[in-house]
Design a protein around this motif. Structure first.
Motif, PDB file in Angstrom:
ATOM      1  N   GLN A  67      60.299  48.706  52.413  1.00 17.05           N
ATOM      2  CA  GLN A  67      59.454  48.257  51.306  1.00 17.05           C
ATOM      3  C   GLN A  67      58.182  47.614  51.847  1.00 17.05           C
ATOM      4  O   GLN A  67      58.249  46.778  52.766  1.00 17.05           O
ATOM      5  CB  GLN A  67      60.184  47.233  50.433  1.00 17.05           C
ATOM      6  CG  GLN A  67      61.369  47.804  49.683  1.00 17.05           C
ATOM      7  CD  GLN A  67      61.851  46.863  48.591  1.00 17.05           C
ATOM      8  OE1 GLN A  67      61.088  46.489  47.704  1.00 17.05           O
ATOM      9  NE2 GLN A  67      63.119  46.489  48.656  1.00 17.05           N
ATOM     10  N   LEU A  68      57.062  47.991  51.277  1.00 22.45           N
ATOM     11  CA  LEU A  68      55.781  47.376  51.599  1.00 22.45           C
ATOM     12  C   LEU A  68      55.119  47.003  50.281  1.00 22.45           C
ATOM     13  O   LEU A  68      54.654  47.863  49.533  1.00 22.45           O
ATOM     14  CB  LEU A  68      54.886  48.334  52.388  1.00 22.45           C
ATOM     15  CG  LEU A  68      53.519  47.756  52.807  1.00 22.45           C
ATOM     16  CD1 LEU A  68      53.678  46.501  53.657  1.00 22.45           C
ATOM     17  CD2 LEU A  68      52.699  48.812  53.556  1.00 22.45           C
ATOM     18  N   ILE A  69      55.116  45.694  49.978  1.00 23.84           N
ATOM     19  CA  ILE A  69      54.607  45.203  48.703  1.00 23.84           C
ATOM     20  C   ILE A  69      53.421  44.294  48.979  1.00 23.84           C
ATOM     21  O   ILE A  69      53.575  43.209  49.579  1.00 23.84           O
ATOM     22  CB  ILE A  69      55.703  44.440  47.926  1.00 23.84           C
ATOM     23  CG1 ILE A  69      56.934  45.340  47.745  1.00 23.84           C
ATOM     24  CG2 ILE A  69      55.175  43.981  46.569  1.00 23.84           C
ATOM     25  CD1 ILE A  69      58.124  44.641  47.131  1.00 23.84           C
ATOM     26  N   LEU A  70      52.247  44.717  48.550  1.00 20.72           N
ATOM     27  CA  LEU A  70      51.010  43.990  48.806  1.00 20.72           C
ATOM     28  C   LEU A  70      50.235  43.782  47.501  1.00 20.72           C
ATOM     29  O   LEU A  70      49.013  43.867  47.469  1.00 20.72           O
ATOM     30  CB  LEU A  70      50.149  44.756  49.816  1.00 20.72           C
ATOM     31  CG  LEU A  70      50.809  45.065  51.173  1.00 20.72           C
ATOM     32  CD1 LEU A  70      49.937  46.007  51.984  1.00 20.72           C
ATOM     33  CD2 LEU A  70      51.068  43.783  51.949  1.00 20.72           C
ATOM     34  N   ARG A  71      50.932  43.491  46.435  1.00 18.30           N
ATOM     35  CA  ARG A  71      50.296  43.344  45.124  1.00 18.30           C
ATOM     36  C   ARG A  71      49.243  42.228  45.131  1.00 18.30           C
ATOM     37  O   ARG A  71      49.454  41.152  45.671  1.00 18.30           O
ATOM     38  CB  ARG A  71      51.347  43.039  44.061  1.00 18.30           C
ATOM     39  CG  ARG A  71      52.359  44.158  43.855  1.00 18.30           C
ATOM     40  CD  ARG A  71      53.471  43.751  42.908  1.00 18.30           C
ATOM     41  NE  ARG A  71      52.979  43.590  41.549  1.00 18.30           N
ATOM     42  CZ  ARG A  71      52.912  44.557  40.648  1.00 18.30           C
ATOM     43  NH1 ARG A  71      53.298  45.784  40.979  1.00 18.30           N
ATOM     44  NH2 ARG A  71      52.464  44.328  39.446  1.00 18.30           N
ATOM     45  N   ARG A  72      48.095  42.534  44.506  1.00 20.97           N
ATOM     46  CA  ARG A  72      47.015  41.566  44.280  1.00 20.97           C
ATOM     47  C   ARG A  72      46.466  40.966  45.579  1.00 20.97           C
ATOM     48  O   ARG A  72      46.022  39.816  45.595  1.00 20.97           O
ATOM     49  CB  ARG A  72      47.479  40.450  43.344  1.00 20.97           C
ATOM     50  CG  ARG A  72      47.864  40.946  41.956  1.00 20.97           C
ATOM     51  CD  ARG A  72      48.383  39.817  41.088  1.00 20.97           C
ATOM     52  NE  ARG A  72      49.588  39.212  41.667  1.00 20.97           N
ATOM     53  CZ  ARG A  72      50.817  39.696  41.513  1.00 20.97           C
ATOM     54  NH1 ARG A  72      51.006  40.804  40.795  1.00 20.97           N
ATOM     55  NH2 ARG A  72      51.855  39.093  42.073  1.00 20.97           N
ATOM     56  N   CYS A  73      46.484  41.749  46.653  1.00 24.55           N
ATOM     57  CA  CYS A  73      45.783  41.356  47.883  1.00 24.55           C
ATOM     58  C   CYS A  73      44.337  41.820  47.700  1.00 24.55           C
ATOM     59  O   CYS A  73      43.958  42.933  48.112  1.00 24.55           O
ATOM     60  CB  CYS A  73      46.429  41.988  49.104  1.00 24.55           C
ATOM     61  SG  CYS A  73      48.104  41.378  49.420  1.00 24.55           S
ATOM     62  N   THR A  74      43.545  40.992  47.066  1.00 26.03           N
ATOM     63  CA  THR A  74      42.254  41.421  46.515  1.00 26.03           C
ATOM     64  C   THR A  74      41.168  41.696  47.561  1.00 26.03           C
ATOM     65  O   THR A  74      40.108  42.225  47.208  1.00 26.03           O
ATOM     66  CB  THR A  74      41.741  40.377  45.517  1.00 26.03           C
ATOM     67  OG1 THR A  74      41.726  39.091  46.145  1.00 26.03           O
ATOM     68  CG2 THR A  74      42.658  40.310  44.296  1.00 26.03           C
ATOM     69  N   ARG A  75      41.412  41.355  48.848  1.00 24.59           N
ATOM     70  CA  ARG A  75      40.419  41.655  49.897  1.00 24.59           C
ATOM     71  C   ARG A  75      40.838  42.822  50.780  1.00 24.59           C
ATOM     72  O   ARG A  75      40.068  43.285  51.618  1.00 24.59           O
ATOM     73  CB  ARG A  75      40.174  40.419  50.761  1.00 24.59           C
ATOM     74  CG  ARG A  75      39.530  39.263  49.987  1.00 24.59           C
ATOM     75  CD  ARG A  75      39.129  38.142  50.917  1.00 24.59           C
ATOM     76  NE  ARG A  75      38.521  37.025  50.196  1.00 24.59           N
ATOM     77  CZ  ARG A  75      38.033  35.939  50.767  1.00 24.59           C
ATOM     78  NH1 ARG A  75      38.079  35.801  52.090  1.00 24.59           N
ATOM     79  NH2 ARG A  75      37.504  34.976  50.044  1.00 24.59           N
ATOM     80  N   LEU A  76      42.044  43.278  50.601  1.00 26.87           N
ATOM     81  CA  LEU A  76      42.533  44.404  51.394  1.00 26.87           C
ATOM     82  C   LEU A  76      41.745  45.663  51.046  1.00 26.87           C
ATOM     83  O   LEU A  76      41.642  46.034  49.885  1.00 26.87           O
ATOM     84  CB  LEU A  76      44.023  44.618  51.112  1.00 26.87           C
ATOM     85  CG  LEU A  76      44.710  45.742  51.861  1.00 26.87           C
ATOM     86  CD1 LEU A  76      44.781  45.419  53.352  1.00 26.87           C
ATOM     87  CD2 LEU A  76      46.116  45.979  51.314  1.00 26.87           C
TER      88      LEU A  76
END
Length: 574
Positions: free
Chosen positions: A23-32
């Motif tokens: 699993q790779l969860i990066l929700r709302r990483c707004t600068r990615l």
């Protein structure tokens, strides 16, 4: 790995050394803004979720994620291109690309053979749908709402034989492909706000010819070859399409349960609509040109005709077993043309008789909303303001002949707004709140400047509080209307306890006859407000008690209001 809301995460490292990542969860990483190429080869990755990564622009050019089941890039507003699918990705069931900047999808989408849900809503740059998407035999839900540049649908759409939900609302389409008639499992079709369907284009849209592609000189004939194939359709949304005529062929949708026609410009509905024997909910709000409703299917539950200011005729008769819940806010012409007494008495008769015959469903309440400024005389307990109290001999409530309570309120908006106002009708028994029913009111279809009546019937057939009553005492019932916002005011309210005898009386009452026992409105237009309020509070000691009451004279003498039900000998009709 879950790094959601990491505001300072700009890019992630090479993932080739994490081959077992699931699993790779990066929700709302707004600068990615970038995902490494190595991610595209994680053979054991099950969930990839980057929803809300607003700066994300770069994905691997190719992906081969054999174990992937959920792929979510919703809200990645700078993402313009979706990767090529390489190899087998049959386990992927959900793909969300909503609110991205994607212009099209690759043909390799056809490799997603297990995909069940494809969400492309609000992809403002999407101008076409890949033919590869139409090869997805397992797809059940296809959402394309608010894709404002999408003006055509692939001709092979009908190949998605398992498709159950198709949402094309807010798109620029002017027609559907011929193959749509092959969607035998389609249950929900939404075309809300597709303005390209107005007038003649609407007939073209629904014209799905079965054999020939060239345009028929008779659009209505084309239409007849269309909807007949969608036998499984249960929900159809044609709201806000500027439609000026509803064709007769709509009566062929035999499975249809919900029909939304709000905000259109047709004058009437076709008589064929009565053939929709499964139709439960009909939404007509804001159809300001609508003048007449024909006879409708008997099993209907809701007719929402708010803001139908031209509506004059609703076809029903006393013997017509038709009693849906009706919202007729601002339908002033209907009330004064159809007759207040007929509408009110028919509503009461059919709704309560239906509940007795078919049983009470706690998730489906009975209500009626119509223009009006006075509580009907039939409601034996009335009061000025937002509450009314009843003091009732407990043995009457314990009787098997006691069915429920009918409530009525006169309300007006003091402040105007389009949003919904949530109100609550509270019913307390001996100080304890046993019922709390929400009421949703709005001015979505124009200002509500006149007084309106809200009527509702609540069955008391399954109430635990009955176990706490003493047959030799009185029970205090308090009905109160409260609001969670400004602008809505209840000026008067009333209540009436319902017994089996009331049902018999209503069943024998013929609306409009001189012998009716229901007079829904005071017609004292020449009285001032103070005189009207005084009239509401008048006692009715001169009215004879119901025959049931003679069995308990000691209780009758002390009961405030003297009566809770109306006997056959009572009559308030002139």
């Amino acid at each position: 790995m879950d790094l959601s809301d990491s505001q300072y995460l700009i890019e992630i490292p090479d993932l080739s050394r994490a081959p077992k990542l699931k699993q790779l969860i990066l929700r709302r990483c707004t600068r990615l803004y970038k995902i490494p190429t190595s991610l595209g080869h994680l053979k054991q990755l099950i969930r990839l979720d980057l929803n809300g990564c607003k700066c994300l622009e770069i994905l691997p050019h190719k992906i081969s994620l054999e174990a992937l089941e959920i792929f979510d890039f919703g809200g990645c507003s700078r993402l313009k291109k979706f990767p090529e699918i390489v190899g087998n990705m049959s386990r992927l069931s959900k793909l969300c690309l909503s609110e991205t900047a994607i212009k099209d999808l690759p043909l390799s989408m056809e490799h997603l053979t297990g995909l069940i849900k494809l969400d492309l809503r609000e992809c403002k740059n999407l101008s076409s749908l890949s033919n590869g998407c139409c090869c997805l035999k397992s797809l059940k839900i296809l959402t394309l709402s608010s894709c404002s540049k999408l003006d055509t649908i692939p001709e092979n759409l009908g190949n998605i034989e398992g498709l159950e939900e198709l949402d094309l609302s807010g798109t620029a389409i002017t027609g559907l492909p011929l193959s749509v008639v092959h969607l035998k499992n389609l249950k929900t079709l939404s075309l809300r706000g597709c303005l390209g369907l107005s007038s003649k284009s609407f007939n073209k849209l629904l014209s799905f010819p079965l054999k020939q592609r060239k345009r028929s000189p008779n659009p209505m004939g084309m239409l007849e070859c269309s909807l007949q194939g969608l036998w499984s359709l249960t929900k159809l949304d044609l709201s806000y399409c500027n439609i000026r005529m509803i064709p007769d062929v709509i009566g062929s949708l035999s499975s249809l349960k919900k029909l939304n026609l709000k905000g259109n410009n047709f004058v009437c509905l076709p008589e064929s609509i009565i053939q929709l024997s499964n139709l439960e909910d009909l939404y007509l709000g804001g159809c300001t040109q609508l003048q007449m409703l024909p006879k409708l299917p008997l099993n209907m539950y809701v007719i929402d005709a708010r803001g139908c200011t031209s509506l004059e005729t609703l076809s029903f008769s006393p013997e017509y077993d038709f009693g849906p819940n009706m919202n007729l806010v601002n339908c002033v012409k209907l009330i004064y043309n159809q007759g207040k007494r007929d509408l009110f008495s028919t509503f009461l008769r059919h709704r309560m008789i239906r509940i007795i015959k078919r049983g009470y469903n706690p998730n489906r309440l009975s209500y009626l909303t119509i223009p009006g400024s006075e509580i009907p005389n039939w409601f034996r307990h009335q009061n000025v303001g937002a509450s009314v109290n009843l003091q009732v001999p407990s043995h009457l409530l314990l009787s098997s002949k006691f069915l429920g309570i009918a409530l009525c309120a006169v309300y007006i908006f003091r402040q105007h707004h389009r949003i919904y106002t949530q109100e609550l009708c509270l019913v307390k028994v001996n100080g304890y709140t046993y019922f709390g029913y929400p009421l949703s009111l709005s001015e979505e279809f124009g200002k509500i400047e006149s007084y309106h009546l809200w009527l509702q019937y609540f069955p008391f057939t399954r109430c635990r509080w009955k176990e706490e009553l003493d047959a030799n005492e009185f029970t205090q019932i308090e009905v109160t209307f409260v609001t969670d916002g400004p602008g809505w005011e209840v000026t008067k309210c009333g209540a009436h306890l319902i017994f089996e005898q009331d049902i018999e009386d209503l069943n024998q009452t013929k609306p409009g006859s001189s012998s009716c026992t229901i007079s829904p409105y005071y017609e004292d237009d020449d009285l001032g407000d103070s005189e009207k309020d005084a009239k509401i509070k008048e006692s009715r000691d001169d009215e004879p008690p119901h025959p049931k009451w003679t069995e308990h004279p000691n209780l009758i003498e002390n009961w405030i209001g003297n009566s809770c039900i109306q006997g056959q000998g009572d009559s308030d009709c002139e």
